[in-house]
Enzyme design. Structure first.
Site, PDB file in Angstrom:
ATOM      1  CG  ASP A   1      -0.302  -0.209   2.528  1.00 37.42           C
ATOM      2  OD1 ASP A   1       0.658  -0.988   2.598  1.00 37.42           O
ATOM      3  OD2 ASP A   1      -0.748   0.396   3.525  1.00 37.42           O
ATOM      4  CG  HIS A   2       3.174   2.406   2.574  1.00 40.58           C
ATOM      5  ND1 HIS A   2       3.043   3.604   3.238  1.00 40.58           N
ATOM      6  CD2 HIS A   2       2.457   1.499   3.292  1.00 40.58           C
ATOM      7  CE1 HIS A   2       2.288   3.437   4.311  1.00 40.58           C
ATOM      8  NE2 HIS A   2       1.922   2.166   4.363  1.00 40.58           N
TER       9      HIS A   2
ATOM     10  CG  HIS B   1       6.043  -1.193   9.931  1.00 41.51           C
ATOM     11  ND1 HIS B   1       4.896  -1.340  10.661  1.00 41.51           N
ATOM     12  CD2 HIS B   1       5.704  -1.491   8.652  1.00 41.51           C
ATOM     13  CE1 HIS B   1       3.904  -1.702   9.864  1.00 41.51           C
ATOM     14  NE2 HIS B   1       4.368  -1.807   8.637  1.00 41.51           N
TER      15      HIS B   1
ATOM     16  CG  HIS C   1      -1.641   4.328   6.787  1.00 43.90           C
ATOM     17  ND1 HIS C   1      -1.793   3.328   7.712  1.00 43.90           N
ATOM     18  CD2 HIS C   1      -1.000   3.765   5.734  1.00 43.90           C
ATOM     19  CE1 HIS C   1      -1.265   2.208   7.243  1.00 43.90           C
ATOM     20  NE2 HIS C   1      -0.774   2.447   6.038  1.00 43.90           N
TER      21      HIS C   1
END
Length: 304
Positions: free
Chosen positions: A67-68, A141, A266
Site C-alpha cells: 500500500d506504500h 515497523h 492511513h
C-alpha cells in the site's frame, strides 16, 4: 515565495475503500515535488488531483509494503511516457533495493526518463539543495522503514521600513546582505539593524511505525506533520502488535513536539467515520488537526 502545499492522493491503509484510495502524497515545495509512498492507483489519483508527472522531482518510499509502493511502476513509466526532462531521485530503504528494481521494471516499456536510485542506508541527510535538507530517520515497523523530514535553513527577512530609514535601496540592499554591513553617507549600517531572523519551514512524513525515538525526532517543531493514525485507541494493543499508531498517539506526538499542523491519514478500512480520528487526536493536541481526505490540498502554514 512559491507554493508550498500537500496534495493528498490517497488515505487508506492496507485495503482501499469506496471513498479512499491507497496511499499517495505530493508535497509541492517551491520547485520541488516530493511524491511520498505512491500506492496502487496513484497515477489516476494524480490525474484527478491535477498533478502532472512533470511535477515529481523525488519519490520517497518509507518501506516496501504494497500500500506504500505498488504505484511505483505506473509512476516510473509515466515519467518516460511524458518525457519528463529533469532527473527524478528515488529514496527508499536500501534493504528493499531488489523490490524497487522489480517495481521499476515491472513491465516492458521504453524508458527515457532519468530516474536516479538513492537507497537510504541509515539515519541522516539523504539530499540537500536550495530547498533545504531532506533527512531520513529509522522507524519501528515489521519491515525496515524510514520517515522523512524536509527542513529549510533559517534565513533573514529584510525590513523595508528600516532600509528606507537608513537610506538603503537598490544594489545597497544586495550589498548589505552579502557583506553584513554597508556605508551610507559616511555612516555604517549593519545587516542586523535592517533585518530580522526568518525561521526556515519544515515538514515531516511518518508512516507505519510504533512510537519510537525516530517519530519524535522527525516531528520536532515542524510546521506540518503528516502521520499515520491507522487505529483508534480501542485497538491500541493491536496497533502496537502490528507496528502502527493510534490517532491519540499521533496527537501526543504533535503536542510534545510543538507541531503546528497535524495531518492524520492511513486509516484502517474498519472505521467509516473519520471524525472519530479528529476527536481522539484533539484529546491530546490542541493545535490545527486535518483529517486527510483523498484529493484534498493542505497548505503548509505561513511562517511563524
Amino acid at each position: 515565495m512559491s507554493s508550498r502545499e500537500l496534495v493528498v492522493l490517497g488515505t487508506a491503509s492496507q485495503v482501499p475503500t469506496r471513498q479512499r484510495a491507497q496511499n499517495g502524497y505530493l508535497l509541492r515545495w517551491d520547485g520541488e515535488g516530493l511524491l511520498f509512498d505512491p500506492g496502487e492507483g496513484t497515477q489516476r489519483q494524480m490525474l484527478l488531483a491535477g498533478v502532472a508527472a512533470s511535477e515529481v522531482t523525488r519519490i520517497c518510499l518509507t518501506h516496501f509494503h504494497g500500500d506504500h509502493c505498488l504505484g511505483v511502476p505506473g509512476i516510473v513509466q509515466r515519467l518516460s511516457l511524458d518525457r519528463v526532462a529533469h532527473p527524478v531521485h528515488a529514496h527508499f530503504p536500501a534493504s528493499g533495493h531488489e523490490y524497487f528494481r522489480r517495481l521499476r521494471n515491472a513491465t516492458a516499456f521504453y524508458e527515457v526518463a532519468d530516474l536516479r536510485e538513492e537507497p537510504v542506508q541509515d539515519d541522516g541527510i539523504v539530499a540537500a539543495g536550495d530547498f533545504g535538507a531532506l533527512t531520513a530517520r529509522r522507524l519501528e515497523h515489521s519491515v525496515e522503514s524510514f520517515g522523512y523530514r524536509l527542513t529549510e535553513p533559517d534565513g533573514l527577512r529584510m525590513l523595508p521600513e528600516r532600509l528606507a530609514d537608513a537610506g538603503i535601496s537598490g544594489r545597497l540592499v544586495r550589498e548589505v546582505r552579502r557583506e553584513g554591513s554597508v556605508t551610507v553617507d559616511g555612516r555604517q549600517v549593519l545587516l542586523e539593524q535592517v533585518s530580522e531572523p526568518r525561521p526556515g519551514q519544515s515538514f515531516a512524513f511518518v508512516m507505519d511505525t510504533r512510537l519510537c525515538d525516530g517519530v519524535f525526532a522527525l516531528a520536532e517543531g515542524v510546521d506540518m506533520l503528516v502521520i499515520e493514525s491507522t487505529f483508534l485507541a480501542s485497538e491500541a494493543e493491536l496497533a502496537r502488535h502490528v507496528g502502527h499508531l493510534t490517532a491519540g498517539e499521533a496527537g501526543r506526538v504533535a503536542r510534545e513536539c510543538g507541531v503546528r499542523t497535524l495531518v492524520l491519514t492511513h486509516f484502517s478500512q474498519r472505521y467509516p467515520d473519520p471524525r472519530r480520528f479528529h476527536d481522539e487526536a484533539a484529546g491530546a493536541f490542541g493545535g490545527e488537526i486535518v483529517v486527510a481526505e483523498d484529493l484534498m490540498t493542505v497548505p503548509v502554514p505561513k511562517r511563524r
